[in-house]
Design a protein around this motif. Structure first.
Motif, PDB file in Angstrom:
ATOM      1  N   THR A 205       0.759  -0.644  -0.217  1.00 16.70           N
ATOM      2  CA  THR A 205      -0.039   0.127  -0.187  1.00 16.70           C
ATOM      3  C   THR A 205       0.967   1.462  -0.383  1.00 16.70           C
ATOM      4  N   ARG A 206       2.696   1.073  -0.559  1.00 21.73           N
ATOM      5  CA  ARG A 206       3.058   2.175   0.181  1.00 21.73           C
ATOM      6  C   ARG A 206       3.440   2.725  -1.429  1.00 21.73           C
ATOM      7  N   GLY A 207       3.697   4.350  -1.230  1.00 22.80           N
ATOM      8  CA  GLY A 207       3.285   4.566  -2.741  1.00 22.80           C
ATOM      9  C   GLY A 207       5.263   5.049  -3.075  1.00 22.80           C
ATOM     10  N   SER A 208       5.591   4.511  -1.982  1.00 22.32           N
ATOM     11  CA  SER A 208       7.741   4.214  -2.811  1.00 22.32           C
ATOM     12  C   SER A 208       8.095   3.165  -0.921  1.00 22.32           C
TER      13      SER A 208
ATOM     14  N   LEU B   9      -9.499  19.458  -6.480  1.00 21.92           N
ATOM     15  CA  LEU B   9      -8.808  18.658  -7.302  1.00 21.92           C
ATOM     16  C   LEU B   9      -8.243  17.974  -6.105  1.00 21.92           C
ATOM     17  N   ALA B  10      -8.860  16.635  -7.273  1.00 20.73           N
ATOM     18  CA  ALA B  10      -7.629  15.345  -6.476  1.00 20.73           C
ATOM     19  C   ALA B  10      -7.296  14.501  -7.784  1.00 20.73           C
ATOM     20  N   ALA B  11      -6.171  14.011  -7.074  1.00 17.87           N
ATOM     21  CA  ALA B  11      -5.834  13.087  -8.507  1.00 17.87           C
ATOM     22  C   ALA B  11      -5.403  11.494  -7.616  1.00 17.87           C
ATOM     23  N   TYR B  12      -5.849  10.903  -8.100  1.00 13.00           N
ATOM     24  CA  TYR B  12      -6.336   9.047  -7.617  1.00 13.00           C
ATOM     25  C   TYR B  12      -4.587   8.932  -7.466  1.00 13.00           C
ATOM     26  N   ARG B  13      -3.995   8.830  -8.625  1.00  9.49           N
ATOM     27  CA  ARG B  13      -2.839   8.397  -8.469  1.00  9.49           C
ATOM     28  C   ARG B  13      -1.727   9.408  -7.351  1.00  9.49           C
ATOM     29  N   SER B  14      -2.017  10.227  -7.269  1.00 14.79           N
ATOM     30  CA  SER B  14      -1.599  10.690  -5.421  1.00 14.79           C
ATOM     31  C   SER B  14      -1.292  10.506  -5.166  1.00 14.79           C
ATOM     32  N   GLU B  15      -3.249  10.442  -4.742  1.00 12.98           N
ATOM     33  CA  GLU B  15      -4.263   9.718  -3.553  1.00 12.98           C
ATOM     34  C   GLU B  15      -3.826   8.347  -3.141  1.00 12.98           C
ATOM     35  N   HIS B  16      -3.804   7.275  -4.325  1.00 18.34           N
ATOM     36  CA  HIS B  16      -3.197   5.943  -3.593  1.00 18.34           C
ATOM     37  C   HIS B  16      -2.062   5.558  -4.680  1.00 18.34           C
ATOM     38  N   ARG B  17      -0.860   6.423  -4.490  1.00 15.28           N
ATOM     39  CA  ARG B  17       0.473   6.117  -4.857  1.00 15.28           C
ATOM     40  C   ARG B  17       0.770   5.473  -4.410  1.00 15.28           C
ATOM     41  N   ARG B  18       1.225   4.167  -4.924  1.00 12.32           N
ATOM     42  CA  ARG B  18       1.791   2.334  -5.472  1.00 12.32           C
ATOM     43  C   ARG B  18       3.678   2.740  -5.667  1.00 12.32           C
ATOM     44  N   TYR B  19       3.878   2.146  -5.359  1.00 16.06           N
ATOM     45  CA  TYR B  19       5.247   2.659  -5.423  1.00 16.06           C
ATOM     46  C   TYR B  19       5.501   2.017  -7.178  1.00 16.06           C
ATOM     47  N   TRP B  20       5.246   1.006  -7.560  1.00 12.13           N
ATOM     48  CA  TRP B  20       5.278   0.482  -8.643  1.00 12.13           C
ATOM     49  C   TRP B  20       5.098   1.259  -9.631  1.00 12.13           C
ATOM     50  N   TYR B  21       4.366   2.500 -10.114  1.00 12.03           N
ATOM     51  CA  TYR B  21       3.080   2.829 -10.492  1.00 12.03           C
ATOM     52  C   TYR B  21       4.893   3.986 -11.714  1.00 12.03           C
ATOM     53  N   GLY B  22       4.699   4.134 -13.022  1.00  6.56           N
ATOM     54  CA  GLY B  22       5.789   4.814 -13.398  1.00  6.56           C
ATOM     55  C   GLY B  22       7.269   3.608 -13.677  1.00  6.56           C
ATOM     56  N   GLN B  23       6.906   2.578 -12.329  1.00  6.56           N
ATOM     57  CA  GLN B  23       8.040   1.862 -12.895  1.00  6.56           C
ATOM     58  C   GLN B  23       8.227   0.543 -13.932  1.00  6.56           C
TER      59      GLN B  23
ATOM     60  N   TRP C 212      -3.641  19.020 -15.398  1.00  9.40           N
ATOM     61  CA  TRP C 212      -3.694  17.730 -14.873  1.00  9.40           C
ATOM     62  C   TRP C 212      -3.984  16.975 -16.319  1.00  9.40           C
ATOM     63  N   ARG C 213      -3.438  15.436 -16.271  1.00 16.71           N
ATOM     64  CA  ARG C 213      -3.377  14.402 -17.178  1.00 16.71           C
ATOM     65  C   ARG C 213      -4.127  13.409 -16.598  1.00 16.71           C
ATOM     66  N   SER C 214      -4.984  12.451 -17.450  1.00 17.64           N
ATOM     67  CA  SER C 214      -4.888  11.673 -16.986  1.00 17.64           C
ATOM     68  C   SER C 214      -3.683  10.538 -17.726  1.00 17.64           C
ATOM     69  N   ASP C 215      -3.110  10.028 -18.442  1.00 17.36           N
ATOM     70  CA  ASP C 215      -1.928   9.325 -18.037  1.00 17.36           C
ATOM     71  C   ASP C 215      -0.458   9.757 -17.015  1.00 17.36           C
ATOM     72  N   ALA C 216      -0.863  10.747 -16.929  1.00 19.41           N
ATOM     73  CA  ALA C 216       0.179  10.727 -14.958  1.00 19.41           C
ATOM     74  C   ALA C 216      -0.741  10.621 -14.321  1.00 19.41           C
ATOM     75  N   ASP C 217      -1.779  11.106 -14.190  1.00 19.89           N
ATOM     76  CA  ASP C 217      -2.779  11.903 -12.696  1.00 19.89           C
ATOM     77  C   ASP C 217      -3.067  10.592 -12.431  1.00 19.89           C
ATOM     78  N   GLY C 218      -3.862   9.954 -13.193  1.00 23.09           N
ATOM     79  CA  GLY C 218      -4.831   9.020 -13.221  1.00 23.09           C
ATOM     80  C   GLY C 218      -6.795   9.571 -13.394  1.00 23.09           C
ATOM     81  N   ALA C 219      -7.704   9.303 -12.524  1.00 21.10           N
ATOM     82  CA  ALA C 219      -8.757   9.813 -12.749  1.00 21.10           C
ATOM     83  C   ALA C 219      -8.506  11.374 -11.728  1.00 21.10           C
ATOM     84  N   VAL C 220      -9.024  12.090 -12.287  1.00 21.84           N
ATOM     85  CA  VAL C 220      -8.952  13.424 -11.592  1.00 21.84           C
ATOM     86  C   VAL C 220     -10.569  13.353 -11.065  1.00 21.84           C
ATOM     87  N   ARG C 221     -11.045  14.274  -9.946  1.00 23.04           N
ATOM     88  CA  ARG C 221     -11.643  14.579  -9.100  1.00 23.04           C
ATOM     89  C   ARG C 221     -11.737  15.624  -8.929  1.00 23.04           C
ATOM     90  N   ILE C 222     -12.982  16.203  -9.519  1.00 24.41           N
ATOM     91  CA  ILE C 222     -13.644  17.626  -9.169  1.00 24.41           C
ATOM     92  C   ILE C 222     -14.689  17.926  -8.476  1.00 24.41           C
TER      93      ILE C 222
END
Length: 789
Positions: free
Chosen positions: A17-20, A775-789, A757-767
């Motif tokens: 569940t960790r972002g890093s 505004l909040a981005a899904y990838r930022s709020e639910h960051r996982r260490y394998w994202y973008g890796q 905000w970009r969906s390819d980098a931020d995932g779903a965006v809530r307004i």
């Protein structure tokens, strides 16, 4: 021991569940420190006070976290360097498994042996992950620069497992859609060690070097491929031959979308793949057969007791079946569980149900710490745990057919109720007829259909497969009838309500006569009847979903829901409506759309329309497509829901008379506004449409949030339009490394004054338009260490 294993599992789960990842030096210190303490404490177990035992439990949790971090760090080292993304690479390697067919191509895992060149220039510095996922388009070819697909007549040879090939490929890092309650494709690839995805270049090299590379894994995969061919050759036109192949060798891709729908509706999906039930059944049958034969020989009995011979035979049968199934991750988990039970029985030690299950859990997590990410992991352990719990509670039951029938009904009830909280948490639905469907399907599939499919795999006699297909056809008639009944669907309950429901399940499954069993129903109620979260009156929640190169936006007010576009059509079998939009709507408790707007005809905006309309009732349909029923969207339309104002700004009604109008120029532009702020949804309008809006109603364009026109294309986002909107935040719905190269760099530069905000980098965006604009981005709020890796 039980507490220590559970603590280890919690440590493993915590890391996922960790972002890093923690610093490597800290991980090593945690691993050796926790190990040293456990060794020291274990030698003094009898003298250890309660406080020391508590420290040991904590040490097990630390050890689990450290162990998972060490394996994760090792896998992250296999990443694809950013400088090699999107470049032509000539590689040599081996097809590692069964190729999965899709429209106009195939997809397969590929083991890279060497990188020979990069863009026709020798480059020993190029580094590619050892295992990648490749797609090879046979009926289509990719454009030289943007991967645009165009039809070609040339025939391309297909691959077979174990073949060595030289390919020119273009790769990218693993990337998937990131949405709340959605499937994490990146985690799926990460668990399987597939550290890059890509495609075979159409004008590059595609050369078969060796027909077969010697290796046990490749030999098994080649055997699976031969069996699949024999199934298809024996019943080339049969509707359910794909199901039989899935039961024999784990090839689930041959099962159609319609068939999967039937299985989901009836709650028997687990039976149509090589699940723990099938592996256990095969092991039990072989164990019983060998045990019976073994007892016929006095010499064999003297050499080895029949019970141990049966255990060994059962385990070997399970191991062989797991290999035949491709040794997929779910099958591995079942084999590990059976291995623990087999070792305990072989040694003659009665570990008990709970210890056996927990030891299996420990073995699974040691070998595969990412197993906790799979819903099947939780469901399989929950189902086995429930069976152990119910079976232990009813030991000493009377024999006889009535008692056997009663136990069978009790088992179905126990598994249904026991997995209910997890089904609601993970999938937000369950079949009310699942106990009935499973009571029929489990014995038929487990004891008739699957054994016949396996026998045919060993002895390919066509009449045997025809009989098997006839039996499956009869079962499918019943399942298709049961599938017409509705499912129980509701919003995803929070974790606390799920935990309470699990406690309630344990209460309900206690033996008859246990006091206060009825409290279990009370503990289940919050999870089963959890209400859907909605905005307060006057507020609005807007979710721009991550659907790749396309658009789907969900707007919620206090009592109403609007869907703005339905996402792209991915293939003939798949679209964003069924894969992303509908699961999200189900998870948030939406069972009806008050309005559906299909902005224009392009498939990246209307691809999921059919799936949406088949699954949900739609109160009002607006679109610019004349062939659709409903209303045509036109400038001047407006309505108000729960204190939120909706206004259609484009196209002009007269534009429908212009036959030459492009589909993008007919995009429905919607503005929503409340006391907190406003948002402009602009679909795929282009520069001429932006100018029309500026000429017609410039005062209505002003908004705090803008959905960037046409995914950031160079044909849109004129400086005058951007200035008129004056958005503080802009959102670009775009696919990762898409073939159009959206958004264009010059367009991004025009939005320099806004937060992008970009969906390819931020995932779903809530307004949230509620007491302000947030505004909040899904990838930022639910960051996982394998994202973008």
């Amino acid at each position: 021991m039980r507490a220590n294993i559970l603590a280890f599992a919690m440590g493993v789960g915590l890391l996922q569940t960790r972002g890093s990842l923690p610093p490597f030096a800290l991980v090593v210190a945690m691993f050796f420190g926790a190990s040293a303490w456990l060794i020291w404490a274990g030698a003094r177990r009898q003298l250890a006070p309660l406080a020391w035992r508590s420290i040991s439990v904590l040490a097990c949790a630390v050890l689990g976290l450290a162990w998972a971090a060490l394996l994760a760090e090792q896998r992250l080292q296999e990443r694809l360097p950013a400088e090699w993304e999107g470049r032509d690479l000539q590689i040599v390697g081996v097809v590692a498994g069964l190729a999965q067919d899709f429209e106009n191509g195939e997809r397969f895992a590929f083991v890279v042996e060497s990188v020979e060149s990069v863009e026709s220039v020798a480059s020993p510095q190029a580094r590619v992950p050892p295992r990648i996922m490749l797609s090879w388009y046979h009926g289509q070819r990719a454009d030289e620069r943007y991967e645009a697909l165009t039809a070609v007549p040339a025939a391309v040879p297909s691959t077979r497992p174990g073949e060595r090939w030289r390919f020119t490929v273009r790769l990218k890092k693993p990337h998937g859609n990131a949405n709340p309650h959605g499937f994490d494709y990146e985690a799926w690839l990460f668990e399987r060690g597939l550290r890059a995805t890509g495609y075979v270049r159409p004008k590059g090299v595609a050369q078969r070097l060796d027909d077969f590379v010697v290796g046990p894994g490749y030999a098994i995969e080649r055997l699976r491929e031969r069996i699949r061919r024999s199934f298809r050759a024996a019943l080339p036109e049969a509707p359910y031959v794909g199901i039989l192949a899935a039961l024999a060798i784990g090839d689930q891709q041959a099962i159609s979308t319609e068939q999967w729908h039937v299985f989901r509706q009836t709650g028997v999906t687990h039976l149509m793949s090589i699940s723990g039930l099938h592996v256990t059944m095969v092991a039990a049958l072989f164990a019983a057969l060998v045990g019976w034969l073994w007892r016929r020989s006095e010499g064999l009995m003297l050499w080895l007791p029949a019970a141990k011979a049966a255990i060994a035979a059962g385990w070997l049968a399970a191991f062989g079946y797991a290999l035949l199934a491709g040794f997929a991750v779910p099958t591995q988990r079942t084999l590990y569980m059976l291995s623990v039970v087999a070792l305990a029985l072989w040694s003659g030690r009665n570990l008990g149900a709970s210890r056996s299950l927990l030891l299996a859990l420990l073995l699974v997590l040691v070998l595969d710490p990412w197993a906790v990410l799979a819903p099947g992991f939780w469901l399989s352990f929950a189902a086995v745990g429930v069976l152990f719990f119910v079976g232990t509670a009813r030991l000493g039951a009377r024999p006889g057919w009535r008692a056997t029938l009663a136990r069978w009904g009790t088992t179905q009830w126990a598994v249904t109720v026991g997995t209910l909280p997890l089904l609601l948490l993970l999938f937000q639905q369950f079949s009310l007829l699942s106990p009935l469907a499973n009571a029929l399907a489990i014995p038929v599939v487990s004891f008739l259909i699957t054994p016949l499919a396996l026998i045919y795999a060993l002895v390919p006699w066509p009449p045997l497969l025809q009989l098997d297909h006839w039996l499956l056809s009869l079962l499918m008639i019943v399942l298709e009838w049961l599938a017409r009944w509705p499912l129980w669907q509701q919003p995803a309950p929070p974790l606390l309500a799920t935990l309470l429901a699990l406690i309630g399940v344990l209460c309900l499954l206690l033996p008859r006569g246990f006091p206060a069993r009825w409290l279990g129903f009370c503990l289940l109620l919050p999870a089963v009847f959890w209400p859907a979260a909605r905005p307060a009156p006057g507020d609005a929640w807007v979710d721009v979903l991550d659907v790749g190169q396309g658009l789907a936006v969900v707007v919620r007010t206090a009592e109403h829901t609007l869907l703005y576009d339905t996402g792209p059509l991915y293939s003939a079998e798949s679209d964003a409506g069924q894969r992303i939009v509908l699961p999200y709507l189900r998870a948030i408790g939406v069972d009806r759309l008050d309005a559906l707007i299909v902005t224009h005809r392009d498939k990246d905006h209307s691809g999921g329309l059919v799936a949406i309309r088949e699954a949900l009732p739609v109160g009002r349909l607006l679109s610019s497509l004349p062939e659709l029923d409903g209303e045509r969207c036109a400038a001047g339309q407006s309505w108000e829901w729960d204190g939120v104002r909706f206004t259609m700004l484009h196209p002009d009604a007269a534009a429908y008379q212009l036959q030459s109008a492009k589909t993008n120029n007919m995009s429905c532009v919607l503005r929503l506004e409340n006391a907190s702020g406003s948002m402009l949804l602009s679909a795929d309008i282009e520069a001429r449409d932006e100018q029309e809006l500026l000429d017609r109603a410039p005062e209505l364009l002003r908004s705090e949030v803008l959905l960037v026109p046409h995914h950031g294309s160079g044909t849109s986002s004129t400086p005058a339009f951007i200035a008129a909107v004056g958005a503080r935040d802009v959102i670009i719905p775009v696919g990762y490394r898409n073939r159009y190269q959206h958004p264009r760099p010059d367009v991004l530069a025009r939005y320099a004054g806004s937060r992008v905000w970009r969906s390819d980098a931020d995932g779903a965006v809530r307004i949230e338009l509620a007491g302000g604009v947030a505004l909040a981005a899904y990838r930022s709020e639910h960051r996982r260490y394998w994202y973008g890796q």
